[in-house]
Write a protein that holds these residues in place. Structure first.
Motif, PDB file in Angstrom:
ATOM      1  N   ASP A 177       0.819  -1.202   0.000  1.00  0.00           N
ATOM      2  CA  ASP A 177       0.000   0.000   0.000  1.00  0.00           C
ATOM      3  C   ASP A 177       0.863   1.266   0.000  1.00  0.00           C
ATOM      4  O   ASP A 177       0.523   2.255  -0.658  1.00  0.00           O
ATOM      5  CB  ASP A 177      -0.934   0.014   1.215  1.00  0.00           C
ATOM      6  CG  ASP A 177      -1.957   1.121   1.143  1.00  0.00           C
ATOM      7  OD1 ASP A 177      -2.748   1.139   0.170  1.00  0.00           O
ATOM      8  OD2 ASP A 177      -1.960   2.002   2.030  1.00  0.00           O
ATOM      9  N   LEU A 178       1.975   1.239   0.715  1.00  0.00           N
ATOM     10  CA  LEU A 178       2.898   2.377   0.677  1.00  0.00           C
ATOM     11  C   LEU A 178       3.415   2.594  -0.737  1.00  0.00           C
ATOM     12  O   LEU A 178       3.490   3.722  -1.232  1.00  0.00           O
ATOM     13  CB  LEU A 178       4.063   2.136   1.633  1.00  0.00           C
ATOM     14  CG  LEU A 178       3.743   2.098   3.132  1.00  0.00           C
ATOM     15  CD1 LEU A 178       4.991   1.736   3.927  1.00  0.00           C
ATOM     16  CD2 LEU A 178       3.179   3.429   3.602  1.00  0.00           C
ATOM     17  N   GLN A 179       3.775   1.501  -1.398  1.00  0.00           N
ATOM     18  CA  GLN A 179       4.269   1.590  -2.767  1.00  0.00           C
ATOM     19  C   GLN A 179       3.180   2.099  -3.711  1.00  0.00           C
ATOM     20  O   GLN A 179       3.434   2.921  -4.594  1.00  0.00           O
ATOM     21  CB  GLN A 179       4.769   0.212  -3.216  1.00  0.00           C
ATOM     22  CG  GLN A 179       5.558   0.205  -4.493  1.00  0.00           C
ATOM     23  CD  GLN A 179       6.051  -1.183  -4.837  1.00  0.00           C
ATOM     24  OE1 GLN A 179       5.265  -2.089  -5.117  1.00  0.00           O
ATOM     25  NE2 GLN A 179       7.363  -1.374  -4.814  1.00  0.00           N
ATOM     26  N   ARG A 180       1.948   1.614  -3.503  1.00  0.00           N
ATOM     27  CA  ARG A 180       0.821   2.055  -4.339  1.00  0.00           C
ATOM     28  C   ARG A 180       0.582   3.553  -4.186  1.00  0.00           C
ATOM     29  O   ARG A 180       0.402   4.277  -5.179  1.00  0.00           O
ATOM     30  CB  ARG A 180      -0.442   1.294  -3.941  1.00  0.00           C
ATOM     31  CG  ARG A 180      -1.710   1.731  -4.671  1.00  0.00           C
ATOM     32  CD  ARG A 180      -2.961   1.173  -4.007  1.00  0.00           C
ATOM     33  NE  ARG A 180      -3.157   1.728  -2.670  1.00  0.00           N
ATOM     34  CZ  ARG A 180      -3.710   2.914  -2.425  1.00  0.00           C
ATOM     35  NH1 ARG A 180      -4.112   3.689  -3.434  1.00  0.00           N
ATOM     36  NH2 ARG A 180      -3.868   3.328  -1.184  1.00  0.00           N
ATOM     37  N   ARG A 181       0.600   4.042  -2.959  1.00  0.00           N
ATOM     38  CA  ARG A 181       0.340   5.458  -2.715  1.00  0.00           C
ATOM     39  C   ARG A 181       1.432   6.347  -3.322  1.00  0.00           C
ATOM     40  O   ARG A 181       1.154   7.460  -3.782  1.00  0.00           O
ATOM     41  CB  ARG A 181       0.216   5.714  -1.216  1.00  0.00           C
ATOM     42  CG  ARG A 181      -1.032   5.122  -0.589  1.00  0.00           C
ATOM     43  CD  ARG A 181      -1.143   5.471   0.884  1.00  0.00           C
ATOM     44  NE  ARG A 181      -1.186   6.919   1.094  1.00  0.00           N
ATOM     45  CZ  ARG A 181      -1.283   7.479   2.286  1.00  0.00           C
ATOM     46  NH1 ARG A 181      -1.351   6.725   3.372  1.00  0.00           N
ATOM     47  NH2 ARG A 181      -1.315   8.802   2.410  1.00  0.00           N
ATOM     48  N   ALA A 182       2.658   5.848  -3.336  1.00  0.00           N
ATOM     49  CA  ALA A 182       3.744   6.629  -3.918  1.00  0.00           C
ATOM     50  C   ALA A 182       3.599   6.765  -5.431  1.00  0.00           C
ATOM     51  O   ALA A 182       4.128   7.713  -6.029  1.00  0.00           O
ATOM     52  CB  ALA A 182       5.080   5.975  -3.582  1.00  0.00           C
ATOM     53  N   ARG A 183       2.877   5.850  -6.057  1.00  0.00           N
ATOM     54  CA  ARG A 183       2.715   5.866  -7.512  1.00  0.00           C
ATOM     55  C   ARG A 183       1.475   6.623  -7.965  1.00  0.00           C
ATOM     56  O   ARG A 183       1.205   6.711  -9.169  1.00  0.00           O
ATOM     57  CB  ARG A 183       2.661   4.429  -8.026  1.00  0.00           C
ATOM     58  CG  ARG A 183       3.988   3.688  -7.850  1.00  0.00           C
ATOM     59  CD  ARG A 183       3.858   2.210  -8.151  1.00  0.00           C
ATOM     60  NE  ARG A 183       5.158   1.534  -8.081  1.00  0.00           N
ATOM     61  CZ  ARG A 183       5.322   0.213  -8.132  1.00  0.00           C
ATOM     62  NH1 ARG A 183       4.261  -0.576  -8.245  1.00  0.00           N
ATOM     63  NH2 ARG A 183       6.532  -0.309  -8.061  1.00  0.00           N
ATOM     64  N   LEU A 184       0.695   7.158  -7.028  1.00  0.00           N
ATOM     65  CA  LEU A 184      -0.489   7.931  -7.389  1.00  0.00           C
ATOM     66  C   LEU A 184      -0.080   9.245  -8.050  1.00  0.00           C
ATOM     67  O   LEU A 184       1.005   9.779  -7.790  1.00  0.00           O
ATOM     68  CB  LEU A 184      -1.332   8.209  -6.138  1.00  0.00           C
ATOM     69  CG  LEU A 184      -2.021   7.009  -5.498  1.00  0.00           C
ATOM     70  CD1 LEU A 184      -2.672   7.409  -4.174  1.00  0.00           C
ATOM     71  CD2 LEU A 184      -3.065   6.411  -6.441  1.00  0.00           C
ATOM     72  N   PRO A 185      -0.940   9.790  -8.895  1.00  0.00           N
ATOM     73  CA  PRO A 185      -0.594  11.063  -9.568  1.00  0.00           C
ATOM     74  C   PRO A 185      -0.531  12.217  -8.574  1.00  0.00           C
ATOM     75  O   PRO A 185      -1.175  12.193  -7.514  1.00  0.00           O
ATOM     76  CB  PRO A 185      -1.737  11.242 -10.576  1.00  0.00           C
ATOM     77  CG  PRO A 185      -2.872  10.436 -10.022  1.00  0.00           C
ATOM     78  CD  PRO A 185      -2.245   9.257  -9.343  1.00  0.00           C
ATOM     79  N   ASP A 186       0.252  13.210  -8.912  1.00  0.00           N
ATOM     80  CA  ASP A 186       0.355  14.407  -8.073  1.00  0.00           C
ATOM     81  C   ASP A 186      -1.028  15.026  -7.906  1.00  0.00           C
ATOM     82  O   ASP A 186      -1.818  15.091  -8.851  1.00  0.00           O
ATOM     83  CB  ASP A 186       1.302  15.417  -8.713  1.00  0.00           C
ATOM     84  CG  ASP A 186       2.749  14.934  -8.715  1.00  0.00           C
ATOM     85  OD1 ASP A 186       3.052  14.037  -7.907  1.00  0.00           O
ATOM     86  OD2 ASP A 186       3.540  15.451  -9.528  1.00  0.00           O
ATOM     87  N   GLY A 187      -1.294  15.496  -6.698  1.00  0.00           N
ATOM     88  CA  GLY A 187      -2.580  16.106  -6.417  1.00  0.00           C
ATOM     89  C   GLY A 187      -3.600  15.144  -5.840  1.00  0.00           C
ATOM     90  O   GLY A 187      -4.643  15.585  -5.336  1.00  0.00           O
ATOM     91  N   HIS A 188      -3.349  13.842  -5.916  1.00  0.00           N
ATOM     92  CA  HIS A 188      -4.266  12.860  -5.332  1.00  0.00           C
ATOM     93  C   HIS A 188      -4.220  12.977  -3.818  1.00  0.00           C
ATOM     94  O   HIS A 188      -3.162  13.183  -3.220  1.00  0.00           O
ATOM     95  CB  HIS A 188      -3.868  11.449  -5.776  1.00  0.00           C
ATOM     96  CG  HIS A 188      -4.921  10.422  -5.505  1.00  0.00           C
ATOM     97  ND1 HIS A 188      -5.202   9.956  -4.243  1.00  0.00           N
ATOM     98  CD2 HIS A 188      -5.768   9.771  -6.356  1.00  0.00           C
ATOM     99  CE1 HIS A 188      -6.164   9.061  -4.319  1.00  0.00           C
ATOM    100  NE2 HIS A 188      -6.531   8.927  -5.588  1.00  0.00           N
ATOM    101  N   ALA A 189      -5.389  12.827  -3.172  1.00  0.00           N
ATOM    102  CA  ALA A 189      -5.482  13.018  -1.723  1.00  0.00           C
ATOM    103  C   ALA A 189      -4.620  12.036  -0.946  1.00  0.00           C
ATOM    104  O   ALA A 189      -4.154  12.353   0.160  1.00  0.00           O
ATOM    105  CB  ALA A 189      -6.938  12.898  -1.275  1.00  0.00           C
ATOM    106  N   ASP A 190      -4.386  10.850  -1.498  1.00  0.00           N
ATOM    107  CA  ASP A 190      -3.591   9.827  -0.808  1.00  0.00           C
ATOM    108  C   ASP A 190      -2.145   9.764  -1.294  1.00  0.00           C
ATOM    109  O   ASP A 190      -1.408   8.851  -0.911  1.00  0.00           O
ATOM    110  CB  ASP A 190      -4.233   8.444  -0.979  1.00  0.00           C
ATOM    111  CG  ASP A 190      -5.520   8.306  -0.190  1.00  0.00           C
ATOM    112  OD1 ASP A 190      -5.649   8.991   0.838  1.00  0.00           O
ATOM    113  OD2 ASP A 190      -6.400   7.529  -0.612  1.00  0.00           O
ATOM    114  N   LYS A 191      -1.758  10.698  -2.137  1.00  0.00           N
ATOM    115  CA  LYS A 191      -0.415  10.682  -2.694  1.00  0.00           C
ATOM    116  C   LYS A 191       0.634  10.724  -1.583  1.00  0.00           C
ATOM    117  O   LYS A 191       0.547  11.504  -0.640  1.00  0.00           O
ATOM    118  CB  LYS A 191      -0.226  11.888  -3.619  1.00  0.00           C
ATOM    119  CG  LYS A 191       1.190  12.095  -4.134  1.00  0.00           C
ATOM    120  CD  LYS A 191       1.634  10.996  -5.087  1.00  0.00           C
ATOM    121  CE  LYS A 191       3.012  11.293  -5.664  1.00  0.00           C
ATOM    122  NZ  LYS A 191       3.478  10.223  -6.586  1.00  0.00           N
ATOM    123  N   LEU A 192       1.645   9.850  -1.706  1.00  0.00           N
ATOM    124  CA  LEU A 192       2.735   9.776  -0.738  1.00  0.00           C
ATOM    125  C   LEU A 192       4.046  10.077  -1.451  1.00  0.00           C
ATOM    126  O   LEU A 192       4.349   9.494  -2.499  1.00  0.00           O
ATOM    127  CB  LEU A 192       2.785   8.371  -0.124  1.00  0.00           C
ATOM    128  CG  LEU A 192       3.859   8.078   0.913  1.00  0.00           C
ATOM    129  CD1 LEU A 192       3.678   8.964   2.137  1.00  0.00           C
ATOM    130  CD2 LEU A 192       3.815   6.603   1.324  1.00  0.00           C
TER     131      LEU A 192
END
Length: 368
Positions: A107-122
């Motif tokens: 899940d940490l890896q998934r959140r890091a790959r989210l697009p910029d501006g996403h609420a869960d972006k890490l």
């Protein structure tokens, strides 16, 4: 494994349990099994919440400073970090792989790959992404080799029993076949017949709905007896089995979600209530590694028993006292308790799904 007894041998869903199960909803089953599956050890949850408060993960927050990393090599945990919390949850042996920790790293890896501006972006600091990838790779190598399992004590509120301490256990493995091959050997609705340590089973199908993609959803009542002697348990559950095509991969996926709501006497169990709480799920999911498809086999449940052995060991303590709940749950979560059961569950499914052993579901008469 010994033969399984069913209706012909008198092991049936009782009329009272049948009526109660028919009145339960599939939404209730899904909600309870999802809650059990999403639970995280308290120390790990707190460490992740603290580290990600600013939506940024540093290497020190992930694995601690240089001293902490050095001490971890010899089995000593110090300092606050996510890995320290994972390794030192108070119940598991050092270096034992916990599938819940694996999912947390994914899940940490998934959140890091989210697009910029996403609420869960890490945002990962330098070196964190590589370290996460190495941790995940090491765990997946173990999953390919065989089952891994973990457990922790969790406090929940049960609508009938009130606040209770339960054992949340998870086991995981990767079977080296694609999901189509796996489900030819083990149709998802036959998961119960192949469950490790099962002694008796009675299935009643309440409804079946076919899906446009060729899959289905089946709702069943299932009465199951496990084990023998002082640790035997009986349970009646409402189970919802769903099989569908994964939109991303085009391969089959399946889940079996359940909630135990009754526990009656049997030929070997003279009293009701040998299983007081059990809610959870099985999951069969396509995963890929090094260009090869595998079937991920997941078992997860939150459970609290009331066996004859427990009564003898803890009989002087009241059933609903916090001390008895704590001792019972910690014994169950230890390597001496039900932890090996979870690993044996996914190990047997792996063997059946790959064709390594002959399935028994084809020969059993366990339905009305």
């Amino acid at each position: 494994m010994p033969p399984i007894h069913g209706p012909r041998d008198g092991y049936r869903i009782t009329q009272a349990a049948r009526t109660q199960g028919e009145g339960m909803s599939n939404e209730e089953v899904h909600a309870s099994s999802t809650r059990a599956g999403n639970a995280n050890p308290p120390k790990v949850a707190q460490a992740i919440e603290g580290a990600l408060a600013d939506h940024r993960l540093t290497l020190k927050e992930l694995e601690g400073g240089a001293t902490a990393r050095l001490l971890r090599v010899i089995g000593v945990e110090t300092g606050a970090s996510i890995l320290s919390a994972m390794h030192a949850d108070g119940l598991l042996r050092h270096h034992q792989v916990d599938p819940v920790d694996y999912r947390a790293c994914l899940d940490l890896q998934r959140r890091a790959r989210l697009p910029d501006g996403h609420a869960d972006k890490l945002v990962l600091d330098a070196g964190v992404g590589e370290r996460l990838a190495a941790i995940i790779d090491a765990i997946e190598q173990k999953l390919v080799a065989g089952p891994v399992a973990g457990a922790f004590v969790e406090q929940i509120h049960d609508e009938h029993l009130g606040d209770q301490r339960v054992v949340n256990q998870t086991a995981l493995t990767w079977a080296p076949v694609d999901t189509a091959t796996f489900m030819e050997h083990l149709p998802p609705e036959r998961w119960a017949e192949e469950c490790f340590d099962l002694r008796s089973l009675h299935n009643q199908v309440l409804e079946r709905h076919d899906r446009p993609d060729g899959g289905y959803q089946i709702t069943m009542l299932q009465r199951m007896e496990f084990g023998e002697g002082g640790t035997a348990t009986d349970m009646t559950k409402r189970t919802v089995v769903t099989k569908w095509k994964d939109e991303e991969t085009g391969q089959w996926r399946a889940t079996a979600e359940w909630k135990v709501y009754a526990s009656d006497p049997t030929a070997q169990i003279p009293h009701a209530g040998s299983m007081r709480i059990d809610t959870g799920r099985m999951e069969f999911r396509p995963v890929q590694r090094d260009g090869r498809w595998y079937t991920e086999v997941l078992f997860n449940n939150a459970t609290q028993t009331d066996t004859a052995t427990e009564r003898k060991l803890l009989g002087l303590l009241g059933k609903n006292t916090p001390l008895r709940q704590t001792i019972s749950a910690k014994l169950g979560a230890s390597p001496l308790g039900i932890l090996p059961f979870a690993a044996n569950v996914v190990s047997r499914y792996r063997e059946v799904g790959t064709g390594a052993i002959t399935p028994r579901w084809q020969e059993l008469q366990v339905n009305d």
